[in-house]
Design a protein around this motif. Structure first.
Motif, short mmCIF file in Angstrom:
data_model
loop_
_atom_site.label_atom_id
_atom_site.label_comp_id
_atom_site.label_asym_id
_atom_site.label_seq_id
_atom_site.Cartn_x
_atom_site.Cartn_y
_atom_site.Cartn_z
N HIS A 179 1.54 10.80 4.66
CA HIS A 179 1.93 9.53 3.37
C HIS A 179 2.02 7.75 4.60
N LEU A 180 1.79 7.03 3.80
CA LEU A 180 1.83 5.51 4.36
C LEU A 180 1.62 4.82 3.27
N THR A 181 2.69 3.80 4.24
CA THR A 181 3.69 3.23 2.85
C THR A 181 3.23 1.70 2.90
N ILE A 182 3.74 0.90 3.10
CA ILE A 182 3.44 -0.87 3.69
C ILE A 182 3.81 -1.08 2.20
N ASN A 183 5.32 -1.73 3.14
CA ASN A 183 5.63 -3.10 2.37
C ASN A 183 6.33 -4.05 2.71
N ALA A 184 5.92 -5.15 1.84
CA ALA A 184 6.02 -6.53 2.23
C ALA A 184 7.29 -7.29 2.09
N VAL A 185 7.89 -7.95 3.86
CA VAL A 185 9.34 -8.69 3.07
C VAL A 185 9.37 -10.25 3.16
N SER A 186 9.87 -10.53 1.78
CA SER A 186 9.20 -11.83 1.33
C SER A 186 10.82 -12.65 2.07
N LEU B 30 0.60 -1.39 0.53
CA LEU B 30 0.04 -0.38 -0.31
C LEU B 30 0.72 1.21 -0.31
N ASP B 31 0.44 2.07 -0.50
CA ASP B 31 1.28 3.25 -0.84
C ASP B 31 0.27 4.50 -0.85
N LEU B 32 -0.03 5.10 0.43
CA LEU B 32 -1.75 5.47 0.63
C LEU B 32 -1.06 7.41 0.83
N THR B 33 -1.13 8.35 0.21
CA THR B 33 -0.85 9.46 0.21
C THR B 33 -2.42 10.39 0.72
N LEU B 34 -2.62 10.52 1.53
CA LEU B 34 -3.76 11.71 2.29
C LEU B 34 -3.60 12.98 2.23
N GLY B 35 -4.37 14.24 1.78
CA GLY B 35 -3.79 15.34 1.34
C GLY B 35 -4.10 16.47 3.43
N PRO B 36 -3.52 16.90 3.34
CA PRO B 36 -4.81 18.04 4.14
C PRO B 36 -5.94 17.58 4.76
N LEU B 37 -5.97 17.81 5.71
CA LEU B 37 -7.54 17.89 6.33
C LEU B 37 -7.92 19.44 7.39
N HIS B 38 -9.23 19.33 7.57
CA HIS B 38 -9.73 20.28 8.44
C HIS B 38 -11.05 20.12 8.19
N LEU B 39 -11.16 19.52 9.56
CA LEU B 39 -13.27 19.53 9.60
C LEU B 39 -12.94 20.54 11.24
N ASP B 40 -14.39 20.47 11.28
CA ASP B 40 -15.04 21.58 11.92
C ASP B 40 -16.48 20.92 12.41
N LEU B 41 -16.44 19.83 13.40
CA LEU B 41 -17.65 19.76 13.70
C LEU B 41 -18.19 19.70 14.95
N LEU B 42 -19.30 20.71 14.70
CA LEU B 42 -20.12 21.61 15.75
C LEU B 42 -18.78 21.71 17.14
N GLY B 43 -18.38 22.41 16.41
CA GLY B 43 -17.75 23.54 17.15
C GLY B 43 -15.93 22.98 17.56
N LEU B 44 -15.79 21.32 17.45
CA LEU B 44 -14.24 20.32 17.62
C LEU B 44 -13.93 20.87 15.71
N VAL B 45 -12.46 21.76 16.11
CA VAL B 45 -11.70 21.72 14.81
C VAL B 45 -10.87 20.51 15.18
N VAL B 46 -10.57 19.29 13.61
CA VAL B 46 -9.33 18.95 13.99
C VAL B 46 -9.34 19.03 12.15
#
Length: 186
Positions: free
Chosen positions: A139-146, A117-133
């Motif tokens: 950038h998440l990379t998962i490699n398996a070693v065989s 898996l090679d996943l890149t999530l952009g910046p995230l801004h959430l405002d949930l009823l006054g709770l700001v996240v």
């Protein structure tokens, strides 16, 4: 980079992929204006070391090189045939003997990793009823070693490569022999 140098690099990379070599050829210099005759390219020797019990019961050592001359399919497994040269040294540091003989050995596939898996999530801004996240880029990379003993890595690499065509030992031996023949042409 000349044709022979490219072929040498390809064979070296294949040998590294097979776990037979640890060093490769250096980078080529800038090409001259005139085409010069290509020098003979030798197949790289693989450093080999080992130990033995000498006549006095001490720990002796072996140091030498293995130079592959051909590859073959032996009962479905890839084997390399070549020349083993080296020196046997006893525990006191004296030379016991030398080795210069043809040897056939299994050609093991080097440990491999596969991208799961090679996943890149952009910046995230959430405002949930006054709770700001706020979350910055992730950038998440998962490699398996065989490798032997890595059950989960082996399983995930096998699943990730289900649709990849795997060459048989005979086909791989034929390819490697063809590349060796190209390198050994004068």
């Amino acid at each position: 980079m000349t044709h022979r140098q490219r072929l040498s690099m390809i064979v070296t990379m294949l040998l590294v992929a097979l776990g037979l070599a640890t060093t490769g050829a250096g980078a080529a210099a800038a090409a001259p204006q005139r085409q010069a005759a290509a020098p003979a390219v030798a197949v790289p020797g693989v450093p080999m070391t080992g130990g033995f019990t000498d006549a006095a019961g001490g720990a002796g050592t072996f140091a030498g090189t293995f130079t592959p001359t051909s590859f073959a399919d032996q009962n479905g497994a890839l084997v390399a045939t070549g020349t083993l040269t080296g020196t046997l040294t006893d525990a006191a540091g004296g030379t016991v003997g030398t080795v210069d003989q043809s040897v056939t050995a299994p050609a093991a596939i080097a440990a491999a990793t596969c991208r799961i898996l090679d996943l890149t999530l952009g910046p995230l801004h959430l405002d949930l009823l006054g709770l700001v996240v706020d979350l910055n880029q992730v950038h998440l990379t998962i490699n398996a070693v065989s490798t032997p003993g890595n059950l989960l890595g082996n399983l995930l690499c096998a699943i990730a490569g289900l649709l990849d065509p795997l060459p048989s030992a005979g086909a791989l031996a034929a390819l490697l022999n063809f590349l060796l023949a190209l390198l050994n042409q004068s």
